[in-house]
Design an enzyme around this catalytic site. Structure first.
Site, short mmCIF file in Angstrom:
data_model
loop_
_atom_site.label_atom_id
_atom_site.label_comp_id
_atom_site.label_asym_id
_atom_site.label_seq_id
_atom_site.Cartn_x
_atom_site.Cartn_y
_atom_site.Cartn_z
CG ASN A 1 -4.86 11.27 -4.56
OD1 ASN A 1 -4.38 11.73 -5.66
ND2 ASN A 1 -5.82 10.44 -5.12
CG HIS B 1 -7.39 12.97 -7.64
ND1 HIS B 1 -7.89 11.53 -7.36
CD2 HIS B 1 -8.87 13.75 -7.54
CE1 HIS B 1 -8.91 11.97 -6.77
NE2 HIS B 1 -9.57 13.30 -6.55
CD GLU C 1 -4.76 4.51 -1.31
OE1 GLU C 1 -4.89 4.45 0.05
OE2 GLU C 1 -5.69 3.97 -2.01
CG ASP D 1 -3.93 9.94 -11.72
OD1 ASP D 1 -4.18 9.21 -10.53
OD2 ASP D 1 -5.13 9.58 -12.27
CG ASP E 1 -1.79 0.61 0.96
OD1 ASP E 1 -3.21 0.83 0.61
OD2 ASP E 1 -1.62 2.46 1.72
#
Length: 412
Positions: free
Chosen positions: A301, A306, A336, A310, A293
């Site tokens: 974020n 975002h 994630e 990404d 994770d």
């Protein structure tokens, strides 16, 4: 002898016509025709006597042939040629002429004797052949013909365009020069057994062009027989379906791969997990999983947007592909979170891999976010484990790694 000669001409299969040698208008006149000439033209002999042979000419009679004929007659030379003539009913036919001058005792040309043959069927056959040859030449599909031994005797321009080989250089060679290694020997044995047994063989071939690039050919190979019914050649017609195959592959990738990370998506990942799990159980092999994770991903974020999030996911996906073995499977499990399947590895070996992944990811930084870290949980298969229980132990280990300060691994 005269009686024999007359009988021979009268009964000749070929048409015979004799004309005078008058070349000034109104020109030569017919003085004799045999029955074959009557049958060929549809005129009765009485309708032809005294007439000029030009009554058989019409719109499709070739002027250049007639001009060459006149020149030969004027010079007293032998003439051979062919053109279109017309019967009494107006129908046309192709005629082949052989005209010779007949000289009198003084050496002067007194008559012309013409032996003629209706070659309409031959011309029609040649036209059909030319039409078929033209169709093969302009065909957008690849057409190749081989002899019984598999040597190429013909290849059309579409073959040249797709393979990069000039047809002259492949004549006499075996089509195996296009083999890409995607088909085993059994595939080719079945091919030759089928076509040499008289049946067509249909399959999709993966071939390579001269430059090494691969292309997919939807191909049908058919045996060709001679007049005796013997198989002498094989005709191959192949449609290039590379674009369709690539599109289908792209659609499959879209259905099975996570477009952002390039890793298998959750749906496809579960299929891989089931397959690898069943194989490990069937053969009694050890098996481990790693849950990973991205640390503080929500904060990334929220703070950077975002778009940056990404970028982080994409980079981690690339690193997982680099840091895992070829036999491992890195999957984007959701958000994630990532799942790494580690076949033929116990928990200790999987923990070693997890540490390499953790260190590899932490060893690089993003130009805006800085260092990115992972927390990882490892679980090895235990007797009577189910897939669900194994994943739960890995997930619990991941939770402990996060609770323990993140950027670390825990083995469950």
């Amino acid at each position: 002898m005269d009686g024999l000669l007359q009988a021979a001409v009268e009964q000749s299969f070929n048409a015979v016509v004799i004309t005078t040698a008058d070349l000034e208008p109104p020109g030569p006149r017919i003085v004799y025709v045999n029955p074959a000439f009557v049958r060929m033209t549809g005129y009765a002999a009485e309708e032809l006597y005294g007439r000029n042979p030009r009554l058989l000419q019409g719109p499709r009679t070739q002027p250049q042939t007639i001009q060459r004929l006149r020149e030969c007659l004027r010079e007293g030379r032998y003439f051979q040629g062919s053109t279109v003539n017309y019967r009494k009913d107006g129908s046309s036919y192709y005629v082949e002429w052989n005209i010779s001058p007949v000289r009198d005792e003084n050496g002067q040309v007194a008559y012309f004797v013409s032996v003629q043959r209706d070659i309409s069927e031959q011309v029609a056959a040649e036209d059909r052949y030319d039409l078929m040859a033209s169709a093969l030449e302009v065909n957008s599909d690849q057409v190749v013909m081989t002899d019984w031994e598999g040597r190429i005797v013909y290849a059309n321009p579409a073959f040249e365009a797709r393979t990069g080989y000039d047809r002259e250089e492949v004549l006499g060679k075996n089509p195996r020069l296009l083999q890409s290694g995607h088909h085993d020997q059994e595939f080719y044995r079945e091919l030759w057994t089928t076509v040499k047994g008289g049946g067509p063989f249909r399959a999709t071939f993966v071939n390579h062009a001269r430059d090494g690039s691969l292309f997919h050919l939807e191909q049908t190979i058919t045996p060709v027989r001679n007049r005796l019914g013997e198989i002498t050649h094989f005709l191959s017609i192949g449609k290039d379906i590379s674009e369709r195959v690539h599109m289908e592959q792209a659609l499959r990738r879209m259905a099975t791969m996570d477009l952002l990370t390039g890793l298998p998506n959750r749906s496809f990942g579960e299929q891989i997990l089931e397959r690898e799990w069943n194989r490990a159980c069937r053969y009694g092999e050890i098996f481990s999983v790693i849950m990973a994770d991205i640390d503080h991903f929500k904060a990334i974020n929220d703070h950077y947007g975002h778009g940056v999030g990404d970028q982080i996911l994409t980079r981690v996906g690339q690193q997982l592909r680099t840091l895992t073995r070829d036999s491992d499977f890195a999957i984007r499990w959701g958000g994630e979170e990532f799942l790494i399947l580690v076949p033929k590895a116990d928990a200790k070996a999987a923990c070693g891999l997890a540490e390499r992944i953790r260190a590899g990811v932490a060893g690089e930084s993003h130009d805006r976010v800085g260092r990115i870290t992972l927390s990882l949980g490892v679980a090895g298969y235990r007797e009577r484990d189910s897939r669900k229980r194994l994943l739960r132990r890995a997930d619990d280990a991941l939770y402990r790694a996060k609770e323990g300060g993140r950027n670390r691994i825990e083995c469950g």
